[in-house]
Design an enzyme around this catalytic site. Structure first.
Site, PDB file in Angstrom:
ATOM      1  N   ASP A   7       1.053  -1.254   0.014  1.00 41.90           N
ATOM      2  CA  ASP A   7       0.008  -0.032  -0.028  1.00 41.90           C
ATOM      3  C   ASP A   7       0.949   1.180   0.002  1.00 41.90           C
ATOM      4  O   ASP A   7       2.130   1.220   0.199  1.00 41.90           O
ATOM      5  CB  ASP A   7      -0.890   0.068   1.229  1.00 41.90           C
ATOM      6  CG  ASP A   7      -1.489   1.304   1.562  1.00 41.90           C
ATOM      7  OD1 ASP A   7      -2.363   1.714   0.724  1.00 41.90           O
ATOM      8  OD2 ASP A   7      -1.159   1.758   2.664  1.00 41.90           O
ATOM      9  N   ASP A   9      -0.331   5.022   0.810  1.00 40.29           N
ATOM     10  CA  ASP A   9      -0.466   6.289   1.915  1.00 40.29           C
ATOM     11  C   ASP A   9      -0.597   5.693   3.582  1.00 40.29           C
ATOM     12  O   ASP A   9      -1.326   4.529   3.481  1.00 40.29           O
ATOM     13  CB  ASP A   9      -1.692   7.064   1.898  1.00 40.29           C
ATOM     14  CG  ASP A   9      -1.536   7.843   0.328  1.00 40.29           C
ATOM     15  OD1 ASP A   9      -2.319   7.674  -0.685  1.00 40.29           O
ATOM     16  OD2 ASP A   9      -0.641   8.673   0.484  1.00 40.29           O
TER      17      ASP A   9
HETATM   18  C1  XBP Z   1      -5.122   6.330   0.895  1.00 37.81           C
HETATM   19  C2  XBP Z   1      -6.467   7.059   0.271  1.00 37.81           C
HETATM   20  C3  XBP Z   1      -6.067   8.145  -0.794  1.00 37.81           C
HETATM   21  C4  XBP Z   1      -5.455   9.291  -0.113  1.00 37.81           C
HETATM   22  C5  XBP Z   1      -5.456  10.654  -0.853  1.00 37.81           C
HETATM   23  O1  XBP Z   1      -4.823   5.454  -0.160  1.00 37.81           O
HETATM   24  O2  XBP Z   1      -7.483   6.823   0.810  1.00 37.81           O
HETATM   25  O3  XBP Z   1      -7.269   8.553  -1.180  1.00 37.81           O
HETATM   26  O4  XBP Z   1      -5.840   9.637   1.085  1.00 37.81           O
HETATM   27  O5  XBP Z   1      -5.080  10.501  -2.230  1.00 37.81           O
HETATM   28  P1  XBP Z   1      -3.743   4.094   0.228  1.00 37.81           P
HETATM   29  P2  XBP Z   1      -6.034  10.938  -3.458  1.00 37.81           P
HETATM   30  O6  XBP Z   1      -3.703   3.920   1.706  1.00 37.81           O
HETATM   31  O7  XBP Z   1      -4.646   3.121  -0.547  1.00 37.81           O
HETATM   32  O8  XBP Z   1      -2.437   4.309  -0.451  1.00 37.81           O
HETATM   33  O9  XBP Z   1      -6.535  12.130  -3.173  1.00 37.81           O
HETATM   34  O10 XBP Z   1      -4.867  10.880  -4.759  1.00 37.81           O
HETATM   35  O11 XBP Z   1      -7.169  10.020  -3.499  1.00 37.81           O
HETATM   36 MG    MG Z   2      -2.942   3.207   3.282  1.00 34.01          MG
END
Ligand code: XBP
Ligand code: MG
Length: 250
Positions: A7, A9
């Site tokens: 993953d 973020d």
């Molecule tokens: C986390 C999310 C993303 C980010 C914001 O993604 O839900 O939406 O918060 O990025 P993950 P965007 O943990 O799956 O990596 O604004 O580009 O969506």
């Molecule tokens: Mg994440």
């Protein structure tokens, strides 16, 4: 074990509080909106994955002031594109480092010939910018498949993104392992049939990680040990490739 699917973020980097949240607020100000997402508000909004979906959720939840528009989806998409520009600028400025142990584990796995992949809800440009500026220029080439954002119809907790990455890799879930940070992410990887290791962060530490094979506070470094929050009590102090393989093999 043929591949590790990461993953982004909250897992590769702690991007939400000081990255995405700041970028959203900058885009709102640029648009002349009086919207400001506090750390607390953003923590609640993170229940919804996807930046565009999160903006729409905020509108429905808080009914904030915004101009009358004839196409709300297009307006949200434009606001979100501005937010992505701000987020990429933060990465280019070196504002968002990789989390503890991430570079170490990625390097160990790469050098051992383990296939690396990414399955994330975030926008593809954000992944490229994070790898380029927080890891090293050209780091994107280490990842065989990068599944991100709108490439699939349903974002996490749906398993779509992990199903997509497994299909693109040509591997079964049993041949891979996932590393996540949140309940939404874990729900997605488990539904795809993947053994999953979780490294929690400030926003996710109190979430439900039932079904995770192992939950840690971080991947850790030799001078900054990780701690086991759920799962086996191995005598390990950092999440290394041997431990990942051991968890996968259970
Ligand atoms: C986390 C999310 C993303 C980010 C914001 O993604 O839900 O939406 O918060 O990025 P993950 P965007 O943990 O799956 O990596 O604004 O580009 O969506
Ligand atoms: Mg994440």
């Amino acid at each position: 074990m043929k591949a590790i699917i990461f993953d982004v973020d909250g897992t590769l980097a702690d991007t939400e509080r000081d990255g995405h949240r700041v970028a959203f607020n900058l885009a709102f100000a640029d648009a002349g909106l009086d919207w400001v997402w506090s750390e607390e508000m953003y923590g609640r909004l993170l229940a919804v994955t996807g930046g565009k979906e999160r903006i729409r959720h905020y509108i429905e939840l808080e009914e904030p002031e915004y101009p009358t528009v004839d196409d709300l989806s297009a307006w949200i998409a434009s606001l979100h594109a501005s937010k992505t520009e701000h987020f990429v600028s933060l990465l280019q400025a070196g504002e968002i480092p990789l989390r503890s142990g991430v570079r170490r584990l990625l390097t160990e796995a790469h050098e051992a010939g383990v296939t690396l992949a990414i399955a994330t809800t975030t926008t593809p440009q954000n992944v490229s910018a994070l790898l380029e500026h927080a890891m090293f220029p050209g780091a994107e080439s280490w990842f065989k498949i990068i599944g991100a954002g709108d490439i699939v119809p349903n974002k996490k907790p749906s398993s779509d993104i992990y199903d997509y990455v497994l299909a693109e890799l040509g591997l079964s879930a049993a041949e891979c392992i996932a590393i996540e940070d949140s309940h939404n992410g874990l729900s997605s990887s488990l539904e795809a049939g993947l053994t999953t290791i979780v490294t929690v962060n400030g926003y996710t530490e109190a979430e439900d990680f039932t079904g995770a094979a192992l939950v840690l506070d971080q991947m850790g470094e030799s001078n900054d040990h990780c701690h086991v929050l759920q799962g086996d009590r191995e005598k390990k102090t950092v999440l290394d490739l041997e431990w990942v393989k051991s968890v996968w093999s259970r």
